[in-house]
Design a protein around this motif. Sequence first.
Motif, PDB file in Angstrom:
ATOM      1  N   LEU A  37       0.823  -1.195   0.000  1.00 32.83           N
ATOM      2  CA  LEU A  37       0.000   0.000   0.000  1.00 32.83           C
ATOM      3  C   LEU A  37       0.864   1.255   0.000  1.00 32.83           C
ATOM      4  O   LEU A  37       1.880   1.308   0.690  1.00 32.83           O
ATOM      5  N   PHE A  38       0.430   2.265  -0.771  1.00 27.52           N
ATOM      6  CA  PHE A  38       1.210   3.500  -0.904  1.00 27.52           C
ATOM      7  C   PHE A  38       2.630   3.122  -1.307  1.00 27.52           C
ATOM      8  O   PHE A  38       3.619   3.535  -0.697  1.00 27.52           O
ATOM      9  N   SER A  39       2.701   2.342  -2.358  1.00 23.60           N
ATOM     10  CA  SER A  39       3.921   1.611  -2.714  1.00 23.60           C
ATOM     11  C   SER A  39       5.012   2.483  -3.293  1.00 23.60           C
ATOM     12  O   SER A  39       6.182   2.080  -3.323  1.00 23.60           O
ATOM     13  N   GLY A  40       4.667   3.682  -3.787  1.00 22.99           N
ATOM     14  CA  GLY A  40       5.706   4.554  -4.348  1.00 22.99           C
ATOM     15  C   GLY A  40       6.465   3.862  -5.467  1.00 22.99           C
ATOM     16  O   GLY A  40       5.873   3.308  -6.396  1.00 22.99           O
ATOM     17  N   ILE A  41       7.784   3.851  -5.383  1.00 24.24           N
ATOM     18  CA  ILE A  41       8.613   3.249  -6.428  1.00 24.24           C
ATOM     19  C   ILE A  41       8.875   1.768  -6.174  1.00 24.24           C
ATOM     20  O   ILE A  41       9.690   1.156  -6.855  1.00 24.24           O
ATOM     21  N   GLY A  42       8.211   1.193  -5.167  1.00 24.06           N
ATOM     22  CA  GLY A  42       8.337  -0.245  -4.928  1.00 24.06           C
ATOM     23  C   GLY A  42       9.504  -0.632  -4.057  1.00 24.06           C
ATOM     24  O   GLY A  42      10.124  -1.681  -4.273  1.00 24.06           O
ATOM     25  N   SER A  43       9.811   0.166  -3.033  1.00 28.09           N
ATOM     26  CA  SER A  43      10.945  -0.143  -2.160  1.00 28.09           C
ATOM     27  C   SER A  43      10.709  -1.417  -1.355  1.00 28.09           C
ATOM     28  O   SER A  43      11.643  -2.194  -1.123  1.00 28.09           O
ATOM     29  N   GLY A  44       9.454  -1.620  -0.913  1.00 23.80           N
ATOM     30  CA  GLY A  44       9.146  -2.848  -0.181  1.00 23.80           C
ATOM     31  C   GLY A  44       9.360  -4.081  -1.033  1.00 23.80           C
ATOM     32  O   GLY A  44       9.877  -5.104  -0.565  1.00 23.80           O
ATOM     33  N   THR A  45       8.987  -3.973  -2.290  1.00 23.50           N
ATOM     34  CA  THR A  45       9.202  -5.069  -3.226  1.00 23.50           C
ATOM     35  C   THR A  45      10.690  -5.353  -3.389  1.00 23.50           C
ATOM     36  O   THR A  45      11.121  -6.518  -3.424  1.00 23.50           O
ATOM     37  N   LEU A  46      11.501  -4.308  -3.476  1.00 21.32           N
ATOM     38  CA  LEU A  46      12.946  -4.478  -3.595  1.00 21.32           C
ATOM     39  C   LEU A  46      13.508  -5.210  -2.374  1.00 21.32           C
ATOM     40  O   LEU A  46      14.366  -6.098  -2.512  1.00 21.32           O
ATOM     41  N   VAL A  60      -0.350  -0.507  -4.698  1.00 21.71           N
ATOM     42  CA  VAL A  60      -1.430   0.479  -4.641  1.00 21.71           C
ATOM     43  C   VAL A  60      -0.821   1.851  -4.407  1.00 21.71           C
ATOM     44  O   VAL A  60      -0.213   2.099  -3.360  1.00 21.71           O
ATOM     45  N   ASP A  61      -0.962   2.741  -5.388  1.00 17.32           N
ATOM     46  CA  ASP A  61      -0.485   4.109  -5.226  1.00 17.32           C
ATOM     47  C   ASP A  61      -1.206   4.998  -6.227  1.00 17.32           C
ATOM     48  O   ASP A  61      -1.357   4.632  -7.403  1.00 17.32           O
ATOM     49  N   HIS A  62      -1.630   6.177  -5.769  1.00 16.23           N
ATOM     50  CA  HIS A  62      -2.401   7.070  -6.638  1.00 16.23           C
ATOM     51  C   HIS A  62      -1.521   7.921  -7.539  1.00 16.23           C
ATOM     52  O   HIS A  62      -2.008   8.552  -8.471  1.00 16.23           O
ATOM     53  N   ASP A  63      -0.210   7.958  -7.269  1.00 19.31           N
ATOM     54  CA  ASP A  63       0.676   8.859  -8.003  1.00 19.31           C
ATOM     55  C   ASP A  63       1.166   8.202  -9.293  1.00 19.31           C
ATOM     56  O   ASP A  63       1.877   7.197  -9.246  1.00 19.31           O
ATOM     57  N   PRO A  64       0.818   8.755 -10.462  1.00 20.93           N
ATOM     58  CA  PRO A  64       1.202   8.122 -11.728  1.00 20.93           C
ATOM     59  C   PRO A  64       2.707   8.110 -11.970  1.00 20.93           C
ATOM     60  O   PRO A  64       3.222   7.184 -12.601  1.00 20.93           O
ATOM     61  N   ILE A  65       3.421   9.129 -11.482  1.00 20.08           N
ATOM     62  CA  ILE A  65       4.867   9.164 -11.659  1.00 20.08           C
ATOM     63  C   ILE A  65       5.517   8.026 -10.878  1.00 20.08           C
ATOM     64  O   ILE A  65       6.367   7.278 -11.392  1.00 20.08           O
ATOM     65  N   THR A  86      -5.875   3.373  -6.454  1.00 20.95           N
ATOM     66  CA  THR A  86      -6.257   4.046  -5.215  1.00 20.95           C
ATOM     67  C   THR A  86      -6.533   3.048  -4.097  1.00 20.95           C
ATOM     68  O   THR A  86      -6.964   1.920  -4.338  1.00 20.95           O
ATOM     69  N   PHE A  87      -6.299   3.487  -2.879  1.00 18.69           N
ATOM     70  CA  PHE A  87      -6.593   2.700  -1.684  1.00 18.69           C
ATOM     71  C   PHE A  87      -8.087   2.393  -1.610  1.00 18.69           C
ATOM     72  O   PHE A  87      -8.496   1.299  -1.184  1.00 18.69           O
ATOM     73  N   GLU A  88      -8.905   3.351  -2.019  1.00 16.53           N
ATOM     74  CA  GLU A  88     -10.357   3.187  -1.935  1.00 16.53           C
ATOM     75  C   GLU A  88     -10.873   2.040  -2.792  1.00 16.53           C
ATOM     76  O   GLU A  88     -11.936   1.475  -2.494  1.00 16.53           O
ATOM     77  N   GLU A  89     -10.143   1.668  -3.843  1.00 17.46           N
ATOM     78  CA  GLU A  89     -10.576   0.556  -4.700  1.00 17.46           C
ATOM     79  C   GLU A  89     -10.559  -0.773  -3.968  1.00 17.46           C
ATOM     80  O   GLU A  89     -11.240  -1.723  -4.390  1.00 17.46           O
ATOM     81  N   ALA A 119       1.701   4.843   4.777  1.00 15.41           N
ATOM     82  CA  ALA A 119       0.616   5.798   4.572  1.00 15.41           C
ATOM     83  C   ALA A 119       1.127   7.234   4.613  1.00 15.41           C
ATOM     84  O   ALA A 119       2.156   7.518   5.230  1.00 15.41           O
ATOM     85  N   PRO A 120       0.417   8.169   3.974  1.00 15.23           N
ATOM     86  CA  PRO A 120       0.830   9.576   4.000  1.00 15.23           C
ATOM     87  C   PRO A 120       1.068  10.062   5.430  1.00 15.23           C
ATOM     88  O   PRO A 120       0.290   9.770   6.342  1.00 15.23           O
TER      89      PRO A 120
END
Length: 282
Positions: A37-46, A60-65, A86-89, A119-120
Motif C-alpha cells: 500500500l502506498f507503494s511509491g517506487i516499490g521499495s518494499g518489493t525491492l 497500490v499508489d495514486h501517483d502516476p509518476i 487508489t486505496f479506496e478501490e 501511509a501519507p
Amino acid sequence: MAAADSQQYSDPVYLNHCNNFNRRKGQQKNPLRVLELFSGIGSGTLALKRLEIPFEVVHVDHDPIANEVCKFNHSGDGIKHVYIDTFEEIYGKGGEPDDATVRKFVTDHGPIDLVLAGAPCQEYSGLNANRDADSENAQYLPNVGKLIHKLNEVQMNSFDVQHEVLFLSENVVFKERDAINACYGGLSPFELDAADLGPCRRRRLYYLNIPVASIGDEARSVSVESILEDGYGLVETLINNGNDYNIKANTLLASLTRIDDDRMMKAKLSDQHSGRTKIIVE
C-alpha cells in the motif's frame, strides 16, 4: 532500537503476534501474496527481492509518476505485479472497510499473506505546523489497520485461510498514538531510526506483527562517506544567487507533486570539495 522499545518486547499483544508467527514457520508452500500500500517506487518489493523470498505483489499508489518508476524498476523480473490506482478501490469510500469491496479484492488477488504500508505522513509530522489528525489524508494510517483486521476476518472465515495476515505499517514519529494503536488491535509501534541501519537519520514508527531482532553495532557503523565512491562527497548546502538551500534529500523524488520541486538542484563537485560541504552554483 530506542530505549522505549525494551518494553515493546514484553508487550502481550506483540508477544502473541510473535507466537503466531513462530507457529506458522515452514508452512508457507506457495509464493507470498503481498499487498504493498502506498507503494511509491516499490521499495518494499525491492527488500523482498533482496531477501530472496518468492512472492507476487499488488501495488497500490495514486501517483502516476511513482507508478511508472515502480514499473520500470521491476519490469522483466519474473514476478507477477498488479497495479491498483487508489486505496479506496480495495477499502471502499467510508470510514470503515466495505465488506463487499474487500471480498472482491481478495477474490481477485488474494488471499493476502503480507501487507506493507507507508501511509501519507504529512498530518502526523511535527514539521507540519498545520497538521490535522482529523483530516481525510490522515485517515489512511488508521484505515490500514482496519483493512488488516478486515482481511483477517474475510480470509479466515470465507477463504479457509489458517493464519492472520503479516503486516508492517510505517509512519513518522508522533505522540498521540492510542487511537491509532487501537486500529492495529492494541499494538504499540516500534520506534526505529534509519541511522541504526545506514547513513540516513530518519526516525519512524513501525506497526508490525513480525518478530524483530535487536540491531547490532555492525549496522550502526555505516556512514554516508563509507558508501560513496571515491571522489564523491555529500552536499549539505547549495548557494544559488545569494540564497542558501539546505539539502533535504540527495535524490530525485518520484512524485507528481515534486516534479517541479526547486530543491531538486544539481551541482558538480570540483576536486577541492570533500565530505559535507557548501556548493556555490555558478
